[in-house]
Write a protein that holds these residues in place. Sequence first.
Motif, PDB file in Angstrom:
ATOM      1  N   PHE A  32       0.857  -1.180   0.000  1.00 46.88           N
ATOM      2  CA  PHE A  32       0.000   0.000   0.000  1.00 46.88           C
ATOM      3  C   PHE A  32       0.892   1.229   0.000  1.00 46.88           C
ATOM      4  CE2 PHE A  32      -2.166   3.530   1.917  1.00 46.88           C
ATOM      5  CZ  PHE A  32      -3.454   3.454   1.412  1.00 46.88           C
ATOM      6  N   ARG A  33       0.576   2.185  -0.882  1.00 48.53           N
ATOM      7  CA  ARG A  33       1.352   3.421  -0.934  1.00 48.53           C
ATOM      8  C   ARG A  33       0.421   4.596  -1.185  1.00 48.53           C
ATOM      9  NH1 ARG A  33       5.550   3.722  -5.545  1.00 48.53           N
ATOM     10  NH2 ARG A  33       3.891   4.781  -6.639  1.00 48.53           N
ATOM     11  N   ASP A  34       0.677   5.681  -0.478  1.00 51.66           N
ATOM     12  CA  ASP A  34       0.002   6.958  -0.715  1.00 51.66           C
ATOM     13  C   ASP A  34       1.065   8.043  -0.567  1.00 51.66           C
ATOM     14  OD1 ASP A  34       0.312   7.552   2.037  1.00 51.66           O
ATOM     15  OD2 ASP A  34      -1.779   7.155   2.525  1.00 51.66           O
ATOM     16  N   PRO A  35       0.725   9.330  -0.682  1.00 51.60           N
ATOM     17  CA  PRO A  35       1.769  10.359  -0.591  1.00 51.60           C
ATOM     18  C   PRO A  35       2.527  10.402   0.733  1.00 51.60           C
ATOM     19  CG  PRO A  35      -0.136  11.264  -1.698  1.00 51.60           C
ATOM     20  CD  PRO A  35      -0.542   9.905  -1.178  1.00 51.60           C
ATOM     21  N   PHE A  36       2.002   9.760   1.792  1.00 47.28           N
ATOM     22  CA  PHE A  36       2.652   9.817   3.095  1.00 47.28           C
ATOM     23  C   PHE A  36       3.200   8.479   3.579  1.00 47.28           C
ATOM     24  CE2 PHE A  36      -0.838  12.989   3.164  1.00 47.28           C
ATOM     25  CZ  PHE A  36      -0.046  14.123   3.128  1.00 47.28           C
ATOM     26  N   ASN A  37       2.741   7.397   3.018  1.00 49.54           N
ATOM     27  CA  ASN A  37       3.068   6.067   3.536  1.00 49.54           C
ATOM     28  C   ASN A  37       3.442   5.112   2.418  1.00 49.54           C
ATOM     29  OD1 ASN A  37       1.871   6.402   6.412  1.00 49.54           O
ATOM     30  ND2 ASN A  37       0.212   7.027   5.066  1.00 49.54           N
ATOM     31  N   GLU A  38       4.311   4.179   2.745  1.00 47.43           N
ATOM     32  CA  GLU A  38       4.570   3.041   1.872  1.00 47.43           C
ATOM     33  C   GLU A  38       4.810   1.853   2.794  1.00 47.43           C
ATOM     34  OE1 GLU A  38       7.140   1.505  -1.935  1.00 47.43           O
ATOM     35  OE2 GLU A  38       7.321   3.580  -1.290  1.00 47.43           O
ATOM     36  N   VAL A  39       3.857   0.928   2.786  1.00 55.58           N
ATOM     37  CA  VAL A  39       3.914  -0.210   3.700  1.00 55.58           C
ATOM     38  C   VAL A  39       3.674  -1.501   2.928  1.00 55.58           C
ATOM     39  CG1 VAL A  39       3.170   1.135   5.706  1.00 55.58           C
ATOM     40  CG2 VAL A  39       1.464  -0.040   4.309  1.00 55.58           C
ATOM     41  N   GLU A  40       4.098  -2.588   3.556  1.00 55.78           N
ATOM     42  CA  GLU A  40       3.858  -3.912   2.984  1.00 55.78           C
ATOM     43  C   GLU A  40       3.344  -4.806   4.101  1.00 55.78           C
ATOM     44  OE1 GLU A  40       6.380  -7.470   0.943  1.00 55.78           O
ATOM     45  OE2 GLU A  40       6.813  -5.419   0.298  1.00 55.78           O
ATOM     46  N   LEU A  42      -0.277  -6.867   5.979  1.00 57.28           N
ATOM     47  CA  LEU A  42      -1.543  -6.498   6.617  1.00 57.28           C
ATOM     48  C   LEU A  42      -1.352  -5.575   7.818  1.00 57.28           C
ATOM     49  CD1 LEU A  42      -3.359  -9.947   6.431  1.00 57.28           C
ATOM     50  CD2 LEU A  42      -3.817  -7.911   5.044  1.00 57.28           C
ATOM     51  N   ALA A  43      -0.318  -5.817   8.617  1.00 57.61           N
ATOM     52  CA  ALA A  43      -0.095  -4.968   9.794  1.00 57.61           C
ATOM     53  C   ALA A  43       0.205  -3.525   9.381  1.00 57.61           C
ATOM     54  CB  ALA A  43       1.049  -5.531  10.643  1.00 57.61           C
ATOM     55  N   GLY A  44       0.988  -3.342   8.335  1.00 60.02           N
ATOM     56  CA  GLY A  44       1.300  -1.999   7.856  1.00 60.02           C
ATOM     57  C   GLY A  44       0.080  -1.293   7.304  1.00 60.02           C
ATOM     58  N   ILE A  45      -0.720  -2.022   6.525  1.00 57.48           N
ATOM     59  CA  ILE A  45      -1.944  -1.435   5.950  1.00 57.48           C
ATOM     60  C   ILE A  45      -2.904  -1.055   7.061  1.00 57.48           C
ATOM     61  CG2 ILE A  45      -3.961  -1.921   4.517  1.00 57.48           C
ATOM     62  CD1 ILE A  45      -2.023  -3.713   2.803  1.00 57.48           C
ATOM     63  N   ARG A  46      -3.053  -1.944   8.031  1.00 59.28           N
ATOM     64  CA  ARG A  46      -3.921  -1.648   9.173  1.00 59.28           C
ATOM     65  C   ARG A  46      -3.439  -0.393   9.894  1.00 59.28           C
ATOM     66  NH1 ARG A  46      -7.344  -5.043  12.759  1.00 59.28           N
ATOM     67  NH2 ARG A  46      -7.755  -3.703  14.541  1.00 59.28           N
ATOM     68  N   ALA A  47      -2.128  -0.264  10.088  1.00 58.27           N
ATOM     69  CA  ALA A  47      -1.576   0.900  10.786  1.00 58.27           C
ATOM     70  C   ALA A  47      -1.896   2.199  10.050  1.00 58.27           C
ATOM     71  CB  ALA A  47      -0.065   0.739  10.960  1.00 58.27           C
ATOM     72  N   VAL A  48      -1.840   2.184   8.720  1.00 54.55           N
ATOM     73  CA  VAL A  48      -2.165   3.383   7.934  1.00 54.55           C
ATOM     74  C   VAL A  48      -3.607   3.808   8.192  1.00 54.55           C
ATOM     75  CG1 VAL A  48      -2.536   4.255   5.582  1.00 54.55           C
ATOM     76  CG2 VAL A  48      -0.446   2.996   6.136  1.00 54.55           C
ATOM     77  N   PHE A  49      -4.531   2.850   8.114  1.00 54.36           N
ATOM     78  CA  PHE A  49      -5.944   3.201   8.307  1.00 54.36           C
ATOM     79  C   PHE A  49      -6.266   3.497   9.769  1.00 54.36           C
ATOM     80  CE2 PHE A  49      -6.293   1.077   4.132  1.00 54.36           C
ATOM     81  CZ  PHE A  49      -6.822   2.151   3.439  1.00 54.36           C
ATOM     82  N   GLU A  50      -5.620   2.833  10.718  1.00 55.30           N
ATOM     83  CA  GLU A  50      -5.815   3.173  12.130  1.00 55.30           C
ATOM     84  C   GLU A  50      -5.373   4.607  12.395  1.00 55.30           C
ATOM     85  OE1 GLU A  50      -3.624   0.131  14.216  1.00 55.30           O
ATOM     86  OE2 GLU A  50      -5.440  -1.070  14.532  1.00 55.30           O
TER      87      GLU A  50
END
Length: 142
Positions: A32-40, A42-50
């Motif tokens: 998952f990547r957006d202008p502020f985050n780049e994660v790989e 489920l835990a990283g994606i969850r952290a972005v939305f949390e």
Amino acid sequence: MTALERYGEFFAAMQPADLDRLDAVFVENARFRDPFNEVEGLAGIRAVFEHMYANCAAARFEVLETVGEGATGYLRWRFHFRLKRDRHDRRPIDGVSRVVLAEDGRVREHIDYWDAAGELYDQFPVLGGLMRWLRARLSVDA
């Protein structure tokens, strides 16, 4: 209904409680990547939305268009939000997500494209002034 359309519906209806079922939507090693985050993962994606839900008193995505062929598709969306310190909703942010699906229909890659400077920073007093000044310096006089 296609897998991309199902993902668009999930994305548009997503609430904090839905973060408990991200494994039904994303593969284990999804990116998952957006202008502020780049994660790989489920835990990283969850952290972005949390983080999004922790900082926004109101946050929701409106999916405006879904276009796709094969495993790759695009969602055009509008993000409606209000930060916790705000009294009123902020101007919505428009963007596009490139989504790559795995063979089982879950998301393997989600990359957001949106103009952070023009859509978000412009809404804040100090940053907005700086962005308007910079835009005026870099734009063509026509």
